[in-house]
Design a protein around this motif. Structure first.
Motif, mmCIF file in Angstrom:
data_model
loop_
_atom_site.group_PDB
_atom_site.id
_atom_site.type_symbol
_atom_site.label_atom_id
_atom_site.label_comp_id
_atom_site.label_asym_id
_atom_site.label_seq_id
_atom_site.Cartn_x
_atom_site.Cartn_y
_atom_site.Cartn_z
ATOM 1 N N ASN A 43 19.977 -3.799 9.253
ATOM 2 C CA ASN A 43 21.182 -3.139 9.755
ATOM 3 C C ASN A 43 20.960 -2.554 11.165
ATOM 4 O O ASN A 43 21.836 -2.613 12.022
ATOM 5 N N ILE A 44 19.813 -1.957 11.370
ATOM 6 C CA ILE A 44 19.561 -1.347 12.705
ATOM 7 C C ILE A 44 18.984 -2.356 13.686
ATOM 8 O O ILE A 44 18.849 -2.051 14.883
ATOM 9 N N VAL A 62 15.993 -2.594 18.667
ATOM 10 C CA VAL A 62 15.737 -1.173 18.949
ATOM 11 C C VAL A 62 14.464 -1.019 19.748
ATOM 12 O O VAL A 62 14.392 -0.241 20.714
ATOM 13 N N ARG A 63 13.439 -1.772 19.382
ATOM 14 C CA ARG A 63 12.175 -1.670 20.124
ATOM 15 C C ARG A 63 12.352 -2.094 21.593
ATOM 16 O O ARG A 63 11.888 -1.409 22.518
ATOM 17 N N GLU A 64 13.034 -3.226 21.812
ATOM 18 C CA GLU A 64 13.250 -3.697 23.179
ATOM 19 C C GLU A 64 14.130 -2.734 23.969
ATOM 20 O O GLU A 64 13.925 -2.479 25.155
ATOM 21 N N PRO A 97 21.556 6.806 24.190
ATOM 22 C CA PRO A 97 21.159 5.638 23.383
ATOM 23 C C PRO A 97 19.700 5.690 22.971
ATOM 24 O O PRO A 97 19.321 5.216 21.885
ATOM 25 N N LEU A 98 18.835 6.308 23.816
ATOM 26 C CA LEU A 98 17.417 6.435 23.437
ATOM 27 C C LEU A 98 17.289 7.347 22.224
ATOM 28 O O LEU A 98 16.505 7.068 21.295
ATOM 29 N N GLN A 99 18.086 8.456 22.204
ATOM 30 C CA GLN A 99 18.049 9.385 21.064
ATOM 31 C C GLN A 99 18.514 8.688 19.779
ATOM 32 O O GLN A 99 17.923 8.883 18.700
ATOM 33 N N ASP A 135 17.102 6.278 14.514
ATOM 34 C CA ASP A 135 16.990 5.145 13.579
ATOM 35 C C ASP A 135 15.542 4.941 13.173
ATOM 36 O O ASP A 135 15.240 4.673 11.982
ATOM 37 N N LEU A 136 14.631 5.041 14.146
ATOM 38 C CA LEU A 136 13.205 4.855 13.818
ATOM 39 C C LEU A 136 12.704 5.981 12.915
ATOM 40 O O LEU A 136 11.907 5.744 11.971
#
Length: 720
Positions: free
Chosen positions: A525-526, A531-533, A488-490, A495-496
């Motif tokens: 959408n992302i 995502v940051r948290e 999930p980190l990848q 996305d970033l």
């Protein structure tokens, strides 16, 4: 049959004596008339009047005023044991008392005796009894003796008597020479008796030191007690032993009766071997001894009269019991019991005659007055015969034994000669067999040592396997945690990166509004904030997994010193924590670890060995909890450390199934295990015990079935 014929022959003799005693006891008149010189002792015991003052407070005047004296029609007035004052009235008519006539009361163990004689219209008092020292009496003797001071034709005298021993009143009147002649005869008789007792004492103590038979020792003690008792009963102990002390004399009289009663029972038990023939009868005789001691305690507590009342009944029961015991054992064909029974019968007949004399059935004469001495003397002599007969039995048995031994020796010599040749052959064969067995035993010993070494290695491998499984499980959890967070980190990073590429690809020459609108749509959408948290959360989880992995590696490093043989200062609390980390995968879900560590200095020890002890004990505790028939909602493993002086203590306590006392006694034995076949070698706790012992410490176990187990390790701070 010989003894039964002897009994039939002597029985008529005893009956003849009793008939003579009964015939001699004829009733006398109730008037004392001294119309002839008193050149013989006149028995006036049946010519007196008595009054019993139950209050023990009345004076002579009050007693005379009451006028309640009753004539004594018995041969001797006998009041037994009583706390009352006994008053005696003696009226002598038709005679002028000579100046050397005396009144003798033949009862030496009376506490107080007061003699009242008339003089010039008043009564004068003369004291005697045990309250007056013998050397202060007019006639130096243990019997109260008073001069009859009167010169009228009719004279009335009074006596007041009190005692804590039985009160009997044998009264005699006679001249001084007659009284002294009677005292001399009594003294000679008692001297002969004591001479007999001393002779039996010395003779049998010599026999004891010769043959070392305990029966003689008990007999010597019994003879001593008999002589001592007669000293007390005849009044000689009053001046010779107790020093004219009334209290000691009364207590000594009780003690002598208890002493002779106990020693007679002990001699009976030893001489007749009662325990071998009748064990229950032996217990009964022990109860009689206890009752004698209780009577002595009652007397010492201040109740000598009550004690003597109990002793009278107890002595009768004990005497009959001893005779019954002798008869019962004689029926078992034990020959010495015959003489024993006859001797005790003589003594008992003497006691019966003496008592019948006191209650007035027999007349008071030399035979009845000395019946106990005569019976006791006969008993001592006959018991010596019984002991001598016992020696004859031993001698006969020894001769028979020697003859049998000689016969057996002759037969054995013949057998030895016949078998000597065969013996050499057998020895040779046996030697060869022993050599073969010795070789087999050496091989078996070598195999046993090898097997033991393999079992120890197996135990080490089992511990290592358990440790490896725990480490693999513990490391696998944080690694899985890290691995599960990478994907999930990848995705979040991808996305970033795509968002960053969109910003990098903005073309200023084109419509910026549409391009920015497209970027904003992608951000929605992302869910950029999520995502940051999520990235922060995933990185935190990966860091925590890495930290747990490092902790496991550190614990493994601390625990991995199993083969270190040098001692060094060690933090035991750290060793316990490392062990718990490595075993965490084996903990059941409902287990609560309670750690109560004290401030411990570092202990000189071999850290790897001590960690192995912790591993074995904690593993056993966890298995005991898992193996319970019914588990609780919450199970506990309580680990506590503390310091006591120059020692530290470690307690590992579980709430498991516990152990029975039988299992507890065997847990440190090599190869002992309660686990199923294949689940354990039985060496774990044996190795633990050896490690603690090598550290000069010790280990204690506190356990009960279904109440858990606690192991308490004690180690010195400095290895000695």
């Amino acid at each position: 049959m010989l003894h039964q014929n002897t009994l039939k022959k002597i029985a008529p003799f005893f009956c003849f004596i009793l008939i003579l005693l009964l015939i001699s006891g004829q009733a006398k008149t109730q008037v004392i008339q001294l119309n002839s010189p008193t050149n013989i002792q006149l028995n006036i015991s049946d010519k007196i009047a008595t009054y019993e003052d139950s209050s023990a407070q009345l004076s002579l005047g009050e007693v005379i005023k009451k006028g309640e004296f009753r004539p004594n029609y018995n041969k001797i007035a006998n009041f037994g044991l009583t706390k009352s004052n006994i008053w005696i009235r003696i009226k002598i008519v038709d005679h002028k008392i000579a100046s050397d006539d005396y009144l003798q009361l033949k009862s030496p163990n009376l506490d107080k005796v007061v003699f009242y004689y008339p003089e010039r219209g008043q009564f004068k008092a003369v004291k005697s009894g045990n309250e007056v020292a013998i050397e202060h009496r007019e006639i130096v003797h243990q019997d109260p003796i008073f001069r009859l001071n009167s010169h009228t034709d009719t004279t009335t005298y009074y006596l007041k008597v009190s005692a804590s021993s039985p009160i009997t009143l044998p009264l005699f009147i006679g001249s001084y020479s007659t009284i002294m002649q009677g005292l001399s005869m009594e003294s000679n008789v008692f001297s002969l008796y004591m001479g007999l007792i001393v002779t039996m004492f010395l003779y049998n103590i010599f026999i004891y030191f010769t043959v070392r038979d305990r029966s003689y020792l008990f007999y010597v003690v019994y003879i001593f007690s008999v002589g001592f008792t007669q000293l007390c009963l005849q009044g000689y102990a009053f001046s010779l032993i107790w020093g004219d002390n009334t209290y000691l004399n009364n207590q000594g009289l009780v003690f002598s009766i208890v002493f002779v009663g106990i020693t007679s029972i002990l001699f009976t038990k030893e001489f007749l071997h009662v325990k071998n023939y009748y064990p229950k009868l032996d217990i009964y005789l022990k109860i009689l001894i206890l009752l004698y001691l209780i009577c002595l305690g009652i007397s010492i507590s201040g109740f000598p009269v009550e004690a003597q009342m109990a002793l009278q009944l107890l002595t009768i029961v004990a005497s009959i019991s001893v005779i019954v015991t002798g008869i019962a054992i004689y029926k078992k064909n034990y020959r010495p019991a015959f003489y024993f029974t006859i001797s005790w019968s003589c003594f008992l007949i003497g006691v019966i005659i003496f008592i019948l004399k006191d209650i007035g059935i027999f007349s008071y004469n030399f035979l009845t007055n000395n019946a106990i001495l005569i019976g006791s003397g006969l008993e001592a002599v006959l018991l010596s015969f019984a002991l001598a007969d016992k020696i004859n039995i031993f001698k006969k048995e020894k001769e028979e034994s020697q003859s049998e031994a000689l016969r057996i020796l002759t037969e054995n010599e013949k057998l030895v000669r016949e078998q000597n040749v065969l013996l050499e052959i057998k020895v040779k064969e046996r030697t060869e067999a022993l050599e073969n067995i010795n070789t087999s035993l050496n091989d078996a010993l070598s195999n046993l040592k090898e097997t033991q070494s393999q079992l120890v290695d197996s135990e080490k491998m089992a511990s290592l396997g358990q440790l490896t499984a725990g480490i693999a499980h513990e490391i696998n959890n944080p690694i899985n945690f890290v691995t599960s967070n990478i994907k999930p980190l990848q995705m979040d990073i991808d996305d970033l990166n795509e968002l960053i590429n969109m910003y990098e690809n903005i073309d200023p020459a084109q419509d910026l509004s549409s391009q920015l609108s497209s970027i904003e749509s992608f951000k929605r959408n992302i869910d950029l904030d999520f995502v940051r948290e999520e990235i922060k959360s995933l990185l935190s989880g990966i860091g925590e997994g890495a930290q747990r992995t490092a902790e496991i590696i550190r614990s493994l490093k601390n625990f991995s010193r199993l083969d270190e043989n040098d001692t060094k200062p060690v933090d035991l609390n750290e060793g316990l924590n490392s062990t718990l980390v490595l075993l965490r995968s084996t903990f059941p879900g409902n287990l609560q670890i309670v750690k109560e560590y004290g401030e411990l200095p570092k202990v000189e020890c071999m850290p790897g060995k001590i960690n192995q002890v912790f591993m074995n004990l904690i593993s056993n505790a966890i298995q005991a909890i898992k193996g319970k028939a019914s588990t609780n909602a919450e199970e506990t493993l309580h680990i506590r450390t503390w310091q006591e002086g120059d020692e530290v203590k470690i307690s590992i306590k579980d709430s498991g199934s516990g152990m029975s006392e039988e299992v507890k006694q065997k847990i440190f034995e090599p190869f002992f295990t309660t686990k199923d076949v294949g689940e354990g070698t039985g060496l774990g706790l044996s190795i633990v015990f050896r490690i603690i012992e090598n550290h000069r410490g010790h280990i204690d176990v506190v356990t009960k079935v279904n109440q858990g187990t606690e192991f308490i390790i004690t180690l010195p701070l400095i290895s000695r």
